[in-house]
Motif scaffolding. Sequence first.
Motif, PDB file in Angstrom:
ATOM      1  N   MET A   1      62.314  50.995  36.088  1.00 53.10           N
ATOM      2  CA  MET A   1      63.261  50.637  37.153  1.00 53.10           C
ATOM      3  C   MET A   1      62.551  50.645  38.500  1.00 53.10           C
ATOM      4  O   MET A   1      61.985  51.658  38.901  1.00 53.10           O
ATOM      5  CB  MET A   1      64.419  51.647  37.185  1.00 53.10           C
ATOM      6  N   THR A 210      67.704  42.289  38.607  1.00 56.32           N
ATOM      7  CA  THR A 210      67.989  43.255  39.666  1.00 56.32           C
ATOM      8  C   THR A 210      69.501  43.407  39.798  1.00 56.32           C
ATOM      9  O   THR A 210      70.219  42.420  39.936  1.00 56.32           O
ATOM     10  CB  THR A 210      67.392  42.808  41.011  1.00 56.32           C
ATOM     11  N   GLU A 225      69.419  53.697  35.546  1.00 59.06           N
ATOM     12  CA  GLU A 225      68.288  53.817  34.638  1.00 59.06           C
ATOM     13  C   GLU A 225      68.746  54.030  33.197  1.00 59.06           C
ATOM     14  O   GLU A 225      68.199  53.441  32.262  1.00 59.06           O
ATOM     15  CB  GLU A 225      67.396  54.979  35.077  1.00 59.06           C
ATOM     16  N   GLY A 230      66.246  51.430  31.573  1.00 56.03           N
ATOM     17  CA  GLY A 230      65.000  51.338  32.309  1.00 56.03           C
ATOM     18  C   GLY A 230      64.517  49.929  32.566  1.00 56.03           C
ATOM     19  O   GLY A 230      63.463  49.724  33.176  1.00 56.03           O
ATOM     20  N   ASP A 233      66.157  46.615  37.485  1.00 57.60           N
ATOM     21  CA  ASP A 233      65.788  47.058  38.830  1.00 57.60           C
ATOM     22  C   ASP A 233      67.047  47.227  39.670  1.00 57.60           C
ATOM     23  O   ASP A 233      68.126  46.756  39.304  1.00 57.60           O
ATOM     24  CB  ASP A 233      64.831  46.060  39.478  1.00 57.60           C
ATOM     25  N   VAL A 234      66.907  47.888  40.827  1.00 54.25           N
ATOM     26  CA  VAL A 234      68.099  48.254  41.589  1.00 54.25           C
ATOM     27  C   VAL A 234      67.919  47.990  43.077  1.00 54.25           C
ATOM     28  O   VAL A 234      66.834  48.149  43.632  1.00 54.25           O
ATOM     29  CB  VAL A 234      68.456  49.737  41.352  1.00 54.25           C
ATOM     30  N   THR A 256      62.134  56.299  42.660  1.00 58.56           N
ATOM     31  CA  THR A 256      61.891  55.090  41.866  1.00 58.56           C
ATOM     32  C   THR A 256      60.411  54.899  41.560  1.00 58.56           C
ATOM     33  O   THR A 256      60.066  54.272  40.543  1.00 58.56           O
ATOM     34  CB  THR A 256      62.457  53.855  42.572  1.00 58.56           C
TER      35      THR A 256
END
Length: 260
Positions: A1, A210, A225, A230, A233-234, A256
């Motif tokens: 992530m 994302t 996550e 995992g 993305d964030v 992260t």
Amino acid sequence: MKFRPCIDIHNGKVKQIVGGSLRDAGSEAQENFVAEKEASFYARMYQRDGLAGGHVIVLNPAGSEYYEASRNQAFGALEAYPGGLQFGGGVNDRNAKEYVERGASHVIVTSYVFRDGRIQEENLKRLMDAVGRERLVLDLSCRKRDGAYYIVTDRWQRFTDVQVTLETLSALARCCSEFLIHAVDVEGKAAGVDRELLTLLGQFDQIPVTYAGGVGSFADLEAVEDAGRGRVDVTIGSALDLFGGNMKYGDVLAYTAKRG
């Protein structure tokens, strides 16, 4: 992530808004934060900290009285961090190349591809011809209706008939290099993530995804996550201290970095 930073621009200023509150009429939105600093300030910060793959989004529609002011802010960010940010907001086959030439690593598209309730395959092909699949990000931001997630367009105001499913993701992955997906119903509220949507996204592993929406704490990052396995993305907006929230930017980077 990985942490993907953001710069949202509305009415010529960097802002954080409640996603579902955005209205074209009167250029209105419920604001969580209005920055005093220019978009280029945040772009240089992200460059300094080695954060790539973030996005700068113009939230005003073309033709709005604020559109050019917002676009100029975006250009400032792209030029401050060339190749480090993706651009979204009114992108079509005629202007996509301009944004790449001004410094965008990718262009992000929703409404030009998803129009009249369905996928406009000819428009998608035109975009691929203009900038290439490798520079194209599809924004599949969605809202829930009748128990299913549907892609929404026109600054998240209009539902399409296109559901976000594994089959949809797999089909569209052949036409772009990444997906950006805002959970619009929780976007800007910093009150918890959409675990159901994240669980769906966590089953997909063909191209990067994302997720944005609802992150308000480090427990929420753990949920991204966990539910996203995992793989997802964030982005964090209103909850970040850069934008008036309680989550410290430096702590987010440290968290992260251990999981990237």
